[in-house]
Design an enzyme around this catalytic site. Sequence first.
Site: not given
Length: 310
Positions: A15, A150, A216, A255, A257, A270, A272, A276
Amino acid sequence: MNKKIAVLLGGTSSEREISIKSGYAVLNSLLKSGLNAYPIDTRDYSIMKLKQEGFDKVYISLHGYGGEDGSIQGVLQYLNIPYTGSGIMSSSISIDKFRTKLLWKSRGLLTAPDIYISKKKNIASIYPLIVKKTLKLGFPVLIKPNNQGSSIGITLVSCLDQLKNAIKIAFSYDNNILIEKFIKGKEYTISILGEKVLPSIHISTKNNFYDYDAKYMSSSTQYSCPSGLNILQETELQKIAILAWNTLGCSGCGRIDVILDNENKFWLLEVNTIPGMTNRSLVPMSAQNMGISFDKLVLLILNMNDQNLL
């Protein structure tokens, strides 16, 4: 005295590119706020030098291995330099999808049924068993590296013919992988800032799931904040998110999800721990909805976690 801040970015994980984008967005914001900040690419720099070079604080913008897995946090703890984000243990657990899910299940939180496979085993010899267990899960399934972010190395598999190759791809990124039941539904992400849960974001993509391309590359991915959930659903999701976050002992900003299935149940995907901070990133979008600008968000994150030294 104007403190000297290191923004750790780049690194050596898969990443790296995203980390550089995030790191420079953070760096430019800190400079704009008049702070004494410097970019430090951990690929080319020994972080043991941070102390001797007079750095007082670290903003971690590293994603994946070497940044999000507790290793850099351990070195910074040893150097006695405050850093942003979660501590050593919560970072190392959170990057491990399988162990994260075990802890969540222990608290009664919903997470997709899965099969955990280690490269230590002879995959050819246990392949018939893998097939049997996968058929029991039922297609479609997601094959994913256990310790990647990611959506790197993830394949959606809808039939047995695709299984072997998807396993091979996942193993090229990690020594441990998950075969996970694909939960059909709407995808949401919810950001946490300190003790505060920010408004959820609904993610809609034309791809089969929110993969690397959707995150992305694709211009067709849409993000809605407010997410369109009713008040009861939003409240329920906030409770689930904070329980999931606290179960892992996370701190700072992160974060989570989730998927909302067709029966209106939230399934955790999951967490984070170093989200980002690029122009496509979701934590800044959610903060903006609360009236928190990007520059203010960066300062809040920077000044939130001095307790990492306690």
